[in-house]
Motif scaffolding. Structure first.
Motif, PDB file in Angstrom:
ATOM      1  N   GLU A 103       0.831  -1.210   0.000  1.00  0.00           N
ATOM      2  CA  GLU A 103       0.000   0.000   0.000  1.00  0.00           C
ATOM      3  C   GLU A 103       0.861   1.255   0.000  1.00  0.00           C
ATOM      4  O   GLU A 103       0.539   2.245  -0.663  1.00  0.00           O
ATOM      5  CB  GLU A 103      -0.931  -0.018   1.209  1.00  0.00           C
ATOM      6  N   VAL A 104       1.958   1.220   0.717  1.00  0.00           N
ATOM      7  CA  VAL A 104       2.889   2.343   0.737  1.00  0.00           C
ATOM      8  C   VAL A 104       3.574   2.505  -0.610  1.00  0.00           C
ATOM      9  O   VAL A 104       3.848   3.629  -1.059  1.00  0.00           O
ATOM     10  CB  VAL A 104       3.943   2.142   1.852  1.00  0.00           C
ATOM     11  N   GLY A 105       3.827   1.403  -1.273  1.00  0.00           N
ATOM     12  CA  GLY A 105       4.638   1.414  -2.487  1.00  0.00           C
ATOM     13  C   GLY A 105       3.928   1.825  -3.749  1.00  0.00           C
ATOM     14  O   GLY A 105       4.583   1.961  -4.794  1.00  0.00           O
ATOM     15  N   LEU A 106       2.602   2.036  -3.695  1.00  0.00           N
ATOM     16  CA  LEU A 106       1.857   2.376  -4.901  1.00  0.00           C
ATOM     17  C   LEU A 106       1.052   3.653  -4.722  1.00  0.00           C
ATOM     18  O   LEU A 106       0.456   3.888  -3.669  1.00  0.00           O
ATOM     19  CB  LEU A 106       0.895   1.245  -5.279  1.00  0.00           C
ATOM     20  N   MET A 107       1.035   4.464  -5.775  1.00  0.00           N
ATOM     21  CA  MET A 107       0.149   5.619  -5.792  1.00  0.00           C
ATOM     22  C   MET A 107      -1.226   5.185  -6.299  1.00  0.00           C
ATOM     23  O   MET A 107      -1.427   4.038  -6.698  1.00  0.00           O
ATOM     24  CB  MET A 107       0.749   6.733  -6.644  1.00  0.00           C
ATOM     25  N   GLN A 108      -2.176   6.092  -6.286  1.00  0.00           N
ATOM     26  CA  GLN A 108      -3.555   5.724  -6.585  1.00  0.00           C
ATOM     27  C   GLN A 108      -3.742   5.236  -8.025  1.00  0.00           C
ATOM     28  O   GLN A 108      -4.658   4.458  -8.300  1.00  0.00           O
ATOM     29  CB  GLN A 108      -4.493   6.900  -6.297  1.00  0.00           C
ATOM     30  N   ASP A 109      -2.883   5.664  -8.934  1.00  0.00           N
ATOM     31  CA  ASP A 109      -3.011   5.206 -10.322  1.00  0.00           C
ATOM     32  C   ASP A 109      -2.231   3.916 -10.576  1.00  0.00           C
ATOM     33  O   ASP A 109      -2.134   3.456 -11.719  1.00  0.00           O
ATOM     34  CB  ASP A 109      -2.574   6.297 -11.301  1.00  0.00           C
ATOM     35  N   GLY A 110      -1.654   3.346  -9.517  1.00  0.00           N
ATOM     36  CA  GLY A 110      -0.958   2.075  -9.654  1.00  0.00           C
ATOM     37  C   GLY A 110       0.516   2.187  -9.972  1.00  0.00           C
ATOM     38  O   GLY A 110       1.207   1.165 -10.038  1.00  0.00           O
ATOM     39  N   THR A 111       1.029   3.396 -10.150  1.00  0.00           N
ATOM     40  CA  THR A 111       2.453   3.551 -10.422  1.00  0.00           C
ATOM     41  C   THR A 111       3.238   3.522  -9.108  1.00  0.00           C
ATOM     42  O   THR A 111       2.713   3.862  -8.045  1.00  0.00           O
ATOM     43  CB  THR A 111       2.735   4.878 -11.153  1.00  0.00           C
ATOM     44  N   PRO A 112       4.514   3.109  -9.160  1.00  0.00           N
ATOM     45  CA  PRO A 112       5.308   3.040  -7.922  1.00  0.00           C
ATOM     46  C   PRO A 112       5.453   4.413  -7.271  1.00  0.00           C
ATOM     47  O   PRO A 112       5.679   5.425  -7.950  1.00  0.00           O
ATOM     48  CB  PRO A 112       6.657   2.509  -8.409  1.00  0.00           C
ATOM     49  N   SER A 113       5.324   4.438  -5.954  1.00  0.00           N
ATOM     50  CA  SER A 113       5.462   5.701  -5.231  1.00  0.00           C
ATOM     51  C   SER A 113       6.920   6.044  -4.946  1.00  0.00           C
ATOM     52  O   SER A 113       7.241   7.209  -4.686  1.00  0.00           O
ATOM     53  CB  SER A 113       4.713   5.620  -3.895  1.00  0.00           C
ATOM     54  N   GLY A 114       7.789   5.035  -4.976  1.00  0.00           N
ATOM     55  CA  GLY A 114       9.166   5.258  -4.601  1.00  0.00           C
ATOM     56  C   GLY A 114       9.376   5.362  -3.104  1.00  0.00           C
ATOM     57  O   GLY A 114      10.487   5.642  -2.647  1.00  0.00           O
ATOM     58  N   LEU A 115       8.313   5.127  -2.327  1.00  0.00           N
ATOM     59  CA  LEU A 115       8.391   5.207  -0.876  1.00  0.00           C
ATOM     60  C   LEU A 115       8.374   3.813  -0.260  1.00  0.00           C
ATOM     61  O   LEU A 115       7.840   2.870  -0.847  1.00  0.00           O
ATOM     62  CB  LEU A 115       7.212   6.015  -0.316  1.00  0.00           C
ATOM     63  N   ALA A 116       8.940   3.703   0.925  1.00  0.00           N
ATOM     64  CA  ALA A 116       8.951   2.443   1.647  1.00  0.00           C
ATOM     65  C   ALA A 116       8.563   2.691   3.097  1.00  0.00           C
ATOM     66  O   ALA A 116       8.751   3.790   3.636  1.00  0.00           O
ATOM     67  CB  ALA A 116      10.338   1.791   1.573  1.00  0.00           C
ATOM     68  N   TRP A 117       8.031   1.660   3.711  1.00  0.00           N
ATOM     69  CA  TRP A 117       7.701   1.697   5.137  1.00  0.00           C
ATOM     70  C   TRP A 117       8.994   1.471   5.912  1.00  0.00           C
ATOM     71  O   TRP A 117       9.555   0.387   5.895  1.00  0.00           O
ATOM     72  CB  TRP A 117       6.682   0.604   5.424  1.00  0.00           C
ATOM     73  N   VAL A 118       9.473   2.522   6.604  1.00  0.00           N
ATOM     74  CA  VAL A 118      10.799   2.435   7.229  1.00  0.00           C
ATOM     75  C   VAL A 118      10.768   2.466   8.754  1.00  0.00           C
ATOM     76  O   VAL A 118      11.739   2.071   9.399  1.00  0.00           O
ATOM     77  CB  VAL A 118      11.727   3.555   6.711  1.00  0.00           C
ATOM     78  N   VAL A 119       9.685   2.970   9.340  1.00  0.00           N
ATOM     79  CA  VAL A 119       9.554   3.008  10.803  1.00  0.00           C
ATOM     80  C   VAL A 119       8.168   2.521  11.194  1.00  0.00           C
ATOM     81  O   VAL A 119       7.165   2.949  10.606  1.00  0.00           O
ATOM     82  CB  VAL A 119       9.771   4.427  11.366  1.00  0.00           C
ATOM     83  N   VAL A 120       8.111   1.639  12.163  1.00  0.00           N
ATOM     84  CA  VAL A 120       6.843   1.206  12.739  1.00  0.00           C
ATOM     85  C   VAL A 120       6.499   2.129  13.895  1.00  0.00           C
ATOM     86  O   VAL A 120       7.302   2.316  14.811  1.00  0.00           O
ATOM     87  CB  VAL A 120       6.918  -0.244  13.245  1.00  0.00           C
ATOM     88  N   GLU A 121       5.333   2.705  13.849  1.00  0.00           N
ATOM     89  CA  GLU A 121       4.817   3.494  14.979  1.00  0.00           C
ATOM     90  C   GLU A 121       3.310   3.320  15.052  1.00  0.00           C
ATOM     91  O   GLU A 121       2.576   3.890  14.260  1.00  0.00           O
ATOM     92  CB  GLU A 121       5.153   4.971  14.829  1.00  0.00           C
ATOM     93  N   SER A 122       2.885   2.535  16.002  1.00  0.00           N
ATOM     94  CA  SER A 122       3.647   1.795  16.981  1.00  0.00           C
ATOM     95  C   SER A 122       3.306   0.307  16.864  1.00  0.00           C
ATOM     96  O   SER A 122       2.222  -0.049  16.397  1.00  0.00           O
ATOM     97  CB  SER A 122       3.288   2.241  18.403  1.00  0.00           C
ATOM     98  N   LEU A 123       4.243  -0.525  17.323  1.00  0.00           N
ATOM     99  CA  LEU A 123       3.910  -1.910  17.615  1.00  0.00           C
ATOM    100  C   LEU A 123       3.444  -1.897  19.067  1.00  0.00           C
ATOM    101  O   LEU A 123       4.246  -1.786  19.992  1.00  0.00           O
ATOM    102  CB  LEU A 123       5.129  -2.810  17.436  1.00  0.00           C
ATOM    103  N   PRO A 124       2.125  -1.953  19.299  1.00  0.00           N
ATOM    104  CA  PRO A 124       1.608  -1.619  20.633  1.00  0.00           C
ATOM    105  C   PRO A 124       1.933  -2.662  21.684  1.00  0.00           C
ATOM    106  O   PRO A 124       1.910  -3.864  21.432  1.00  0.00           O
ATOM    107  CB  PRO A 124       0.096  -1.518  20.405  1.00  0.00           C
ATOM    108  N   VAL A 125       2.232  -2.164  22.866  1.00  0.00           N
ATOM    109  CA  VAL A 125       2.419  -3.007  24.045  1.00  0.00           C
ATOM    110  C   VAL A 125       1.065  -3.108  24.734  1.00  0.00           C
ATOM    111  O   VAL A 125       0.472  -2.089  25.105  1.00  0.00           O
ATOM    112  CB  VAL A 125       3.464  -2.412  25.002  1.00  0.00           C
ATOM    113  N   SER A 126       0.564  -4.303  24.901  1.00  0.00           N
ATOM    114  CA  SER A 126      -0.785  -4.474  25.447  1.00  0.00           C
ATOM    115  C   SER A 126      -0.861  -4.022  26.901  1.00  0.00           C
ATOM    116  O   SER A 126       0.148  -3.997  27.618  1.00  0.00           O
ATOM    117  CB  SER A 126      -1.216  -5.935  25.347  1.00  0.00           C
TER     118      SER A 126
END
Length: 404
Positions: free
Chosen positions: A51-74
């Motif tokens: 989902e991060v890697g694609l723009m709405q027209d289906g072309t590559p966004s050039g972006l990547a998911w690089v930080v998780v915020e947050s992996l929640p602590v229960s």
């Protein structure tokens, strides 16, 4: 400094296309639909990466998911109750799956029950912009008179208690309801529209947990997960309390430099690190943000750069979200300390010599005023903040060739 942008997923009104135009270098996101304590599966992680890697027209966004915020602590892990041991096992499995997907930075917090607290989500400023605000007197009115938490008045000074009573006496039922809704907005799952009785019941589970007990529980959590993260090449980073002082009788243990020094010393491995949030920590006048970066910078794995204007000189004050260069934090000094830390890391040959940061929060300006976004996360207000931060970085690098 690696420029990133927080994205809440496909339902976020700010789309990947918009973020791409902002010119950032990576995305900060999380799988908010997965309840705390459950495993983030490889399939769910890969879906968000797609989902991060694609723009709405289906072309590559050039972006990547690089930080998780947050992996929640229960909450079970925080209290060491219920299925907390299974939740820690699942947390480790989620870390393994994130590492396998190539994500290296994982932000989390150890705030009991509420992730952040504000009394007004659209406080109007003289220039017509709006921002989030914490009004100490309104909060006391909620705690003492609306929530009617036993012993609440003992949490405030006499002056605050008296003003809270005056405020509450002037409130209409609609005002009381709106205030309660704003405060509960910081509770994960707030869309549940909790009643006050349900909110009281959630608070009650922390009745017998003092700060020292919560610190021990945090250390136990770190003892379990940090060695796993270290082996996987991950960097964990704990977010501070927001705001950084006790509220609602809940224990707060990540509010000061001393708290963070205790955190990194509890499990002394490089993977055990800090999310330095200049807005959260900046709501305390005794927090020296530049000094914290200078003294603890080798463990800072992620930066939230925003500013607040503290509205008083007491130990606990009202405050509002200011412009990125307009609050009480010396943003130029803080960024200079970050660049110096990065220079040290390059000299030491560290792979993490470019620290990810994001423009945290922002005032609602221009079209933000009519766009429904997550509280504190407008498009144009954050872009303005990012532009100001870029200006600081460029100017410092230009004037200090040794930082380039």
């Amino acid at each position: 400094m690696r420029q990133t942008w927080r994205w809440f997923g496909p339902e976020d009104p700010i789309k990947v296309d918009d973020i791409r135009q902002a010119g950032v270098e990576g995305i900060v996101s999380a799988l908010h639909h997965i309840p705390p304590g459950e495993i983030w599966t490889p399939e769910a992680i890969a879906r968000r990466q797609d989902e991060v890697g694609l723009m709405q027209d289906g072309t590559p966004s050039g972006l990547a998911w690089v930080v998780v915020e947050s992996l929640p602590v229960s909450e079970d892990i925080k209290r060491q109750s219920g299925g907390w041991k299974e939740h820690i096992t699942n947390y480790k499995e989620s870390l393994r799956n994130l590492a396998e997907a190539g994500i290296e930075v994982v932000c989390y917090n150890f705030m009991p029950l509420i992730d952040w607290t504000r009394t007004d989500l659209a406080h109007r400023l003289p220039n017509g912009a709006t921002c989030m605000r914490f009004d100490l007197y309104d909060f006391a009115a909620f705690d003492i008179h609306i929530l009617q938490r036993p012993g609440a008045a003992e949490s405030f000074t006499e002056e605050v208690v008296e003003e809270a009573a005056r405020r509450h006496a002037a409130m209409t039922p609609a005002h009381c309801e709106a205030l309660a809704r704003n405060i509960v907005s910081g509770l994960p799952g707030a869309a549940e529209h909790l009643t006050l009785d349900e909110f009281r019941a959630r608070l009650a589970v922390y009745d017998n947990i003092a700060p020292d007990r919560l610190r021990r529980n945090l250390t136990d959590f770190l003892t379990e997960v940090v060695p796993v993260a270290q082996d996987l090449g991950l960097r964990l980073c704990c977010h501070p309390d927001d705001p950084p002082f006790p509220l609602l009788g809940l224990p707060r243990i990540m509010s000061t430099e001393a708290d963070y020094r205790a955190l990194v010393e509890a499990v002394d491995l490089p993977a055990n690190g800090i999310t330095l949030c200049s807005g959260s920590l900046g709501a305390r006048l005794d927090n020296d943000l530049t000094g914290m970066m200078e003294r603890l910078g080798d463990r800072v794995h992620f930066l939230h750069l925003r500013n607040v204007r503290v509205e008083g000189e007491a130990e606990v004050n009202s405050f509002h979200e200011a412009e990125h260069l307009g609050g009480g934090t010396d943003m130029v000094g803080l960024v200079a300390a970050v660049l110096l830390e990065e220079r040290k890391r390059r000299a030491a040959g560290r792979a993490d010599c470019s620290i990810p940061f994001r423009p945290d929060h922002g005032q609602n300006i221009l079209d933000d005023l009519t766009r429904q976004t997550q509280p504190g996360y407008p498009a144009i207000g954050r872009l303005k903040g990012l532009a100001e931060l870029r200006g600081i970085i460029a100017a410092l690098r230009h004037s200090e060739e040794g930082l380039v």
